[in-house]
Design an enzyme around this catalytic site. Structure first.
Site, PDB file in Angstrom:
ATOM      1  N   CYS A  69      31.260  45.160  76.834  1.00  0.00           N
ATOM      2  CA  CYS A  69      31.041  43.789  77.317  1.00  0.00           C
ATOM      3  C   CYS A  69      31.658  43.601  78.711  1.00  0.00           C
ATOM      4  O   CYS A  69      31.178  44.176  79.672  1.00  0.00           O
ATOM      5  CB  CYS A  69      31.583  42.789  76.296  1.00  0.00           C
ATOM      6  SG  CYS A  69      31.059  41.090  76.589  1.00  0.00           S
ATOM      7  N   HIS A  97      28.131  44.506  71.538  1.00  0.00           N
ATOM      8  CA  HIS A  97      29.362  44.628  70.759  1.00  0.00           C
ATOM      9  C   HIS A  97      29.146  45.559  69.581  1.00  0.00           C
ATOM     10  O   HIS A  97      28.728  45.128  68.508  1.00  0.00           O
ATOM     11  CB  HIS A  97      29.806  43.250  70.258  1.00  0.00           C
ATOM     12  CG  HIS A  97      30.478  42.425  71.306  1.00  0.00           C
ATOM     13  ND1 HIS A  97      31.847  42.246  71.353  1.00  0.00           N
ATOM     14  CD2 HIS A  97      29.982  41.735  72.357  1.00  0.00           C
ATOM     15  CE1 HIS A  97      32.160  41.480  72.392  1.00  0.00           C
ATOM     16  NE2 HIS A  97      31.035  41.161  73.015  1.00  0.00           N
ATOM     17  N   GLU A 114      31.215  46.820  67.616  1.00  0.00           N
ATOM     18  CA  GLU A 114      32.097  46.539  66.478  1.00  0.00           C
ATOM     19  C   GLU A 114      31.527  45.459  65.569  1.00  0.00           C
ATOM     20  O   GLU A 114      32.012  45.256  64.458  1.00  0.00           O
ATOM     21  CB  GLU A 114      33.485  46.118  66.978  1.00  0.00           C
ATOM     22  CG  GLU A 114      33.638  44.660  67.365  1.00  0.00           C
ATOM     23  CD  GLU A 114      32.931  44.266  68.652  1.00  0.00           C
ATOM     24  OE1 GLU A 114      32.804  43.066  68.912  1.00  0.00           O
ATOM     25  OE2 GLU A 114      32.508  45.162  69.409  1.00  0.00           O
TER      26      GLU A 114
END
Length: 402
Positions: A288, A372, A374
């Site tokens: 990001c 992202h 995760e």
């Protein structure tokens, strides 16, 4: 909030009074019903298309300075819990300024809930408004870009509308704002928690394979958990840490975290550090804001997006494998692929609009992605990127040993 019942004696209908306003910078005023904290909250108005994970979204430091319009109509119905907070400092105020909902919040209906969503919003000082046509508002943002706005919540329904219009119009543009100081760690710390697993919850790292220093521009907990799961001894340092201090920790890898604001503004002090670390050819992985600042560090440029990407259902293609993955995204700036030097290869691309979603460097062990991996919330399609980072560190260690 539901409309109060009328008086049966006179057959009258009591029109509910607005207890909250959403005031846009262009002077548009939308009436609704207040929730969460009272008072007013200024910010850049964006929309998020995720259907789940509102607690993770509202505690994502990357949303600092923003007001979130949820396109999914029912938000808050499963309550909140202690496990789904993504801000590392759970006691800190949320970066997000406010939220806009269509439907009122109902009583929580989920076995994990231990608190009502509205009470949680009050405790975190998040101002909200419900009763808004969020589809129409989303269409406005999509067509005209992300406007500045103010949410005002007053239980008595009394507002100085002209003052709110003036304040909304005077809010600074997100471009040029360094918001990382609002969310970065104040000091260095270690992390050893691993991801949540049914039915035991979060675990602890059992073994260490690599040492990773994570630079915190607004890092999310699940990023650190996945690094720990991969066998990394994780040390988190503030965004202002010097290259000398980071190198003194003798890391096998460097992680550049997500975060809020304009990457060019944060890059004023972060990019020289990233450049120095890249010159040492230590394996580096960015996500990001970290992705954007890696691009800046190698001579690329970033640009403000019209409506940004915010949601958990974005299709991205990994050009190195040809596979398409559904990912979680949260960014209002993007890397300009035309500005990248020859030694930066575009590895990922958004299939929504063709914008850049990842790069890899050919002259040193470094890569980054805009999305992202995760998740939290979102699909786990991109978890492989953490494995890619670990394999890169192992390969560099093997070179040194040889």
């Amino acid at each position: 909030m539901t409309a109060p019942e009328g008086n049966p004696a006179n057959g009258g209908w009591i029109e509910p009074r607005a207890t909250a306003l959403l005031v846009l910078a262009n002077g548009m005023v939308l009436e609704g019903f207040g929730l969460g904290a009272t008072g007013q909250a200024p910010g850049e108005l964006c929309f998020n298309t995720a259907m789940t994970g509102y607690q993770e979204i509202l505690t994502d430091p990357s949303y600092a300075g923003q007001i979130i319009t949820f396109t999914f109509p029912h938000i808050g119905n499963v309550g909140v819990n202690e496990d789904d907070v993504e801000t590392v400092n759970a006691a800190a105020s949320s970066g997000v300024r406010g939220l806009v909902l269509h439907a009122a919040i109902t009583e929580p209906s989920n076995w994990r809930a231990n608190r009502h969503f509205d009470a949680w919003l009050k405790a975190r000082n998040i101002v909200g408004i419900s009763g808004i046509d969020t589809r129409a508002l989303t269409a406005l943002i999509r067509d005209n870009g992300m406007p500045n706005a103010i949410i005002a919540h007053s239980p008595d329904g009394v507002f100085d509308i002209e003052r709110l219009k003036r304040e909304a119009a005077a809010l600074p543009d997100m471009a040029g704002l360094d918001l990382v100081p609002l969310v970065t760690a104040a000091q260095r710390y270690s992390w050893d928690e691993t991801p949540w697993v049914w039915p035991v919850g979060y675990g602890k790292r059992e073994s260490v394979v690599h040492k990773v220093v994570a630079i915190d521009y607004g890092v999310k907990r699940n990023i650190l958990r996945l690094l720990s799961k991969a066998g990394c001894e994780v040390t988190v340092v503030p965004s202002t840490a010097s290259a000398e201090d980071i190198l003194a920790l003798q890391p096998d890898g460097i992680f550049l975290s997500n975060g809020p604001g304009d990457p060019a503004a944060t890059g004023e002090y972060a990019v020289p550090v990233i450049k120095a670390l890249l010159d040492k050819k230590i394996p580096t992985f960015g996500i990001c804001l970290g992705h954007q600042m890696m691009a800046l560090a190698i001579g690329g440029q970033t640009m403000k997006m019209k409506q940004g990407h915010h949601g958990a259902n974005h299709p991205v293609q990994d050009k190195t494998t040809g596979k398409v993955e559904i990912v979680s995204m949260n960014h209002g700036f993007a890397v300009d692929p035309a500005s990248l030097p020859a030694h930066a290869v575009e590895t990922h691309v958004s299939l929504f609009d063709g914008s850049n979603s990842g790069i890899a460097l050919t002259d040193r062990p470094a890569f980054s992605v805009q999305h992202h991996p995760e998740a939290s919330p979102g699909p786990q399609d991109s978890h492989y990127l953490f494995t890619r980072f670990v394999e890169m560190m192992a390969a560099e260690k093997a070179k040194t040993a040889a």
